[in-house]
Design a protein around this motif. Structure first.
Motif, mmCIF file in Angstrom:
data_model
loop_
_atom_site.group_PDB
_atom_site.id
_atom_site.type_symbol
_atom_site.label_atom_id
_atom_site.label_comp_id
_atom_site.label_asym_id
_atom_site.label_seq_id
_atom_site.Cartn_x
_atom_site.Cartn_y
_atom_site.Cartn_z
ATOM 1 N N ALA A 165 0.813 -1.348 -0.122
ATOM 2 C CA ALA A 165 -0.303 -0.037 -0.149
ATOM 3 C C ALA A 165 1.048 1.288 -0.167
ATOM 4 C CB ALA A 165 -0.910 -0.017 1.394
ATOM 5 N N GLN A 166 1.946 1.399 0.813
ATOM 6 C CA GLN A 166 2.753 2.252 0.788
ATOM 7 C C GLN A 166 3.459 2.502 -0.579
ATOM 8 O OE1 GLN A 166 6.880 2.092 2.229
ATOM 9 N NE2 GLN A 166 6.781 3.935 3.220
ATOM 10 N N LEU A 167 3.886 1.604 -1.216
ATOM 11 C CA LEU A 167 4.388 1.780 -2.660
ATOM 12 C C LEU A 167 3.576 2.151 -3.702
ATOM 13 C CD1 LEU A 167 7.011 -1.426 -2.600
ATOM 14 C CD2 LEU A 167 7.519 0.933 -2.426
ATOM 15 N N LYS A 168 2.211 1.552 -3.675
ATOM 16 C CA LYS A 168 1.230 2.235 -4.560
ATOM 17 C C LYS A 168 0.801 3.479 -4.320
ATOM 18 C CE LYS A 168 -1.292 -2.439 -4.819
ATOM 19 N NZ LYS A 168 -2.510 -3.196 -4.676
ATOM 20 N N LEU A 169 0.810 3.955 -3.074
ATOM 21 C CA LEU A 169 0.378 5.437 -2.852
ATOM 22 C C LEU A 169 1.648 6.333 -3.452
ATOM 23 C CD1 LEU A 169 -1.150 7.567 -1.630
ATOM 24 C CD2 LEU A 169 -0.426 7.356 0.789
ATOM 25 N N GLN A 170 2.998 5.829 -2.866
ATOM 26 C CA GLN A 170 3.992 6.741 -3.519
ATOM 27 C C GLN A 170 3.914 6.707 -4.990
ATOM 28 O OE1 GLN A 170 7.308 4.669 -1.704
ATOM 29 N NE2 GLN A 170 7.238 5.908 0.107
ATOM 30 N N GLU A 171 3.697 5.629 -5.748
ATOM 31 C CA GLU A 171 3.644 5.449 -7.165
ATOM 32 C C GLU A 171 2.663 6.290 -7.541
ATOM 33 O OE1 GLU A 171 2.967 2.261 -10.821
ATOM 34 O OE2 GLU A 171 3.101 1.622 -8.781
ATOM 35 N N ALA A 172 1.472 6.172 -7.193
ATOM 36 C CA ALA A 172 0.059 6.848 -7.742
ATOM 37 C C ALA A 172 0.283 8.368 -7.531
ATOM 38 C CB ALA A 172 -0.972 6.463 -6.743
ATOM 39 N N LEU A 173 0.798 8.931 -6.385
ATOM 40 C CA LEU A 173 0.993 10.397 -6.045
ATOM 41 C C LEU A 173 2.139 10.985 -7.208
ATOM 42 C CD1 LEU A 173 1.227 10.565 -2.192
ATOM 43 C CD2 LEU A 173 -0.609 11.265 -3.691
ATOM 44 N N SER A 174 3.032 10.045 -7.473
ATOM 45 C CA SER A 174 4.265 10.484 -8.518
ATOM 46 C C SER A 174 3.579 10.507 -9.719
ATOM 47 C CB SER A 174 5.269 9.586 -8.395
ATOM 48 O OG SER A 174 6.020 9.512 -7.134
ATOM 49 N N SER A 175 2.918 9.597 -10.040
ATOM 50 C CA SER A 175 1.903 9.321 -11.268
ATOM 51 C C SER A 175 1.104 10.509 -11.694
ATOM 52 C CB SER A 175 1.336 8.187 -11.424
ATOM 53 O OG SER A 175 2.073 7.088 -11.760
ATOM 54 N N ALA B 135 -3.898 11.036 -21.730
ATOM 55 C CA ALA B 135 -3.233 11.771 -20.520
ATOM 56 C C ALA B 135 -4.323 12.090 -19.490
ATOM 57 C CB ALA B 135 -2.768 13.074 -21.048
ATOM 58 N N HIS B 136 -5.560 12.476 -20.062
ATOM 59 C CA HIS B 136 -6.780 12.360 -18.982
ATOM 60 C C HIS B 136 -6.990 11.141 -18.350
ATOM 61 C CE1 HIS B 136 -8.360 16.434 -19.353
ATOM 62 N NE2 HIS B 136 -7.902 16.527 -20.722
ATOM 63 N N ALA B 137 -6.986 10.050 -19.199
ATOM 64 C CA ALA B 137 -7.041 8.596 -18.519
ATOM 65 C C ALA B 137 -6.181 8.295 -17.361
ATOM 66 C CB ALA B 137 -7.258 7.587 -19.651
ATOM 67 N N ARG B 138 -4.791 8.571 -17.805
ATOM 68 C CA ARG B 138 -3.837 8.441 -16.745
ATOM 69 C C ARG B 138 -3.776 9.412 -15.369
ATOM 70 N NH1 ARG B 138 -0.577 8.106 -21.473
ATOM 71 N NH2 ARG B 138 0.014 10.136 -21.364
ATOM 72 N N GLN B 139 -4.257 10.583 -15.735
ATOM 73 C CA GLN B 139 -4.502 11.363 -14.644
ATOM 74 C C GLN B 139 -5.690 10.891 -13.678
ATOM 75 O OE1 GLN B 139 -6.220 15.432 -15.289
ATOM 76 N NE2 GLN B 139 -4.463 16.213 -13.925
ATOM 77 N N ILE B 140 -6.698 10.295 -14.365
ATOM 78 C CA ILE B 140 -7.696 9.867 -13.501
ATOM 79 C C ILE B 140 -7.402 8.545 -12.796
ATOM 80 C CG2 ILE B 140 -10.236 8.554 -13.662
ATOM 81 C CD1 ILE B 140 -10.472 10.454 -16.224
ATOM 82 N N ASN B 141 -6.778 7.596 -13.574
ATOM 83 C CA ASN B 141 -5.914 6.651 -12.838
ATOM 84 C C ASN B 141 -5.110 6.747 -11.802
ATOM 85 O OD1 ASN B 141 -7.168 4.083 -14.311
ATOM 86 N ND2 ASN B 141 -5.679 4.401 -15.841
ATOM 87 N N ALA B 142 -4.240 7.640 -12.024
ATOM 88 C CA ALA B 142 -3.631 8.018 -10.862
ATOM 89 C C ALA B 142 -4.095 8.706 -9.573
ATOM 90 C CB ALA B 142 -2.330 9.098 -11.445
ATOM 91 N N ARG B 143 -5.065 9.580 -9.790
ATOM 92 C CA ARG B 143 -5.694 10.259 -8.556
ATOM 93 C C ARG B 143 -6.502 9.040 -7.800
ATOM 94 N NH1 ARG B 143 -10.493 13.442 -8.013
ATOM 95 N NH2 ARG B 143 -10.857 13.229 -10.268
#
Length: 445
Positions: free
Chosen positions: A367-377, A419-427
């Motif tokens: 969960a920590q790695l996923k959160l870090q990755e998602a915030l970076s993304s 780009a929008h899809a990646r932004q939605i996914n990341a958020r």
């Protein structure tokens, strides 16, 4: 394909959730309202509460050993055996030496109403150890309910964000349809005027078809996500339901260092604490099994009367009292086997604690790695969306001026949508990862 890939990720995350059920009022739900409704009505939490009550009842049952046991009975016996008949006649206080043939007494009836009280003086500590185990059982059930609550909150949160993600993806697909349709209409006019090739018109028609297909898929994704949340909230298919799509959740903060998160989880995680309580229960059960080698002492007293009919008379009553001490000399190795069974159960619970800790550590790290990755993304995708929007605007102007081909326009439009899809996914990945991190640390309890 870009929208299919997005929905595949969203739907997979939602389908792995275990369904929970709750009743709620109609209308739009914020995330907090959805969680509160699930926590107040979810049947799985009701099951866990019933288990707590069962543990309380088991404690009450174990405490019964510390009280006297009183029983009432009524027995009837008929015999022409001289010894037994003579004994019954004496107990009935009607022995007479005149005119009685003691060798041939005939059939004698005996009724005996009786009240018996017994009290355990010593059982090698078995009653005490059972009481201790029962008390630990209550604490374990409460911790298991807290763990179930954590899971439910996480599942509701993930499902809620899943629907929001599907709604935003649907909006992206609708904007794409509008943009491509507008460009297609203009291209048809230019084709009729002879300034645009037929291949450009056909390419835009293909792009429009793909955008409409994506819109259909995302609309279906919203329905599926809403059905999931209705199930979670206990609403029937026909009941009105909507989530509050205007509520914008801010991106979570960066997670703490792993060691800090791990210390928090190990000190408060209900699943780990419940596993540790089960070890303590197994230790008490082992003591119960070992105590069977010790002697047992019971006191008893009985009051009753013997008569040839059911008529009661204080002239025929009698009282018996005593103490009985017993010890198992040989039980066919049953005691030894029960001890072995308890020892293996203790070993199993100890290994369960280790397994639970390893699983929590893995969930926490993941969960920590996923959160870090998602915030970076999320940060990268934010910049990418700005660049893609600007690139599409420039290409569109060039397209209007006839400087670039329709292929270049389609590429820019596809890049913008990706780009929008990646932004939605990341958020929403970040928000879901935050919920998983809270569950892994035991925060929700």
């Amino acid at each position: 394909m870009r929208h299919r890939h997005f929905w595949w990720i969203s739907s997979t995350l939602m389908l792995v959730l275990n369904p929970a059920y709750a009743d709620a009022e109609r209308g739009q739900y914020t995330l907090e309202q959805a969680i509160d409704t699930a926590l107040s009505n979810n049947p799985e939490l009701g099951i866990m509460q019933a288990r707590i009550e069962q543990a309380n009842a088991q404690l009450g049952e174990s405490l019964a050993s510390f009280y006297p046991q009183i029983k009432a009975s009524l027995s009837y016996q008929h015999s022409d055996n001289p010894a037994q008949a003579f004994s019954m006649i004496i107990a009935q206080r009607r022995l007479s030496f005149a005119g009685n043939d003691f060798n041939h007494p005939g059939g004698v009836d005996n009724y005996r109403p009786q009240v018996t009280a017994t009290y355990s003086l010593f059982r090698g500590g078995q009653d005490y150890y059972r009481k201790q185990a029962a008390e630990l059982g209550i604490e374990t059930s409460e911790l298991e309910k807290a763990a179930t609550r954590n899971q439910l909150v996480n599942h509701v949160t993930a499902a809620y964000y899943g629907e929001l993600a599907a709604m935003e993806a649907h909006e992206v697909s609708r904007r794409s349809i509008t943009a491509v349709q507008s460009e297609l209409d203009q291209s048809r006019i230019r084709f009729d005027a002879g300034t645009v090739l037929k291949s450009d018109v056909l390419s835009l028609e293909v792009q429009l078809a793909e955008a409409k297909d994506a819109e259909i898929q995302t609309a279906n994704a919203i329905e599926l996500a809403q059905s999931m949340l209705k199930t979670l909230l206990g609403l029937s298919t026909n009941e009105a339901f909507a989530i509050n799509s205007t509520q914008q959740a801010a991106l979570p903060e960066a997670p703490a260092v792993f060691d800090e998160l791990l210390n928090q989880a190990l000190s408060s995680h209900p699943e780990l604490k419940a596993a540790e309580k089960r070890v303590a229960i197994a230790e008490q059960q082992l003591k119960v099994a070992q105590a069977a080698h010790l002697p047992r002492a019971d006191a008893f007293v009985s009051y009753g009367s013997d008569s040839k009919d059911l008529a009661f008379s204080s002239n025929r009553d009698n009282v018996s009292a005593g103490v009985m001490l017993e010890v198992d000399v040989f039980s066919g190795f049953a005691t030894q086997e029960r001890i072995k069974k308890a020892e293996h159960e203790l070993t199993a619970t100890q290994e369960t604690v280790r397994q639970t800790r390893l699983r929590i550590e893995n969930q926490l790290k993941s969960a920590q790695l996923k959160l870090q990755e998602a915030l970076s993304s999320a940060e990268v995708s934010r910049v990418a969306v700005q660049s893609a929007e600007e690139a599409l605007r420039l290409v569109n102007e060039q397209r209007q001026a006839g400087v670039v081909t329709v292929t270049r326009y389609i590429e820019a439009e596809v890049a913008r949508d990706k780009a929008h899809a990646r932004q939605i996914n990341a958020r929403f990945d970040a928000l879901r990862a935050e919920a998983e991190l809270k569950q892994a640390t035991g925060f929700w309890q």
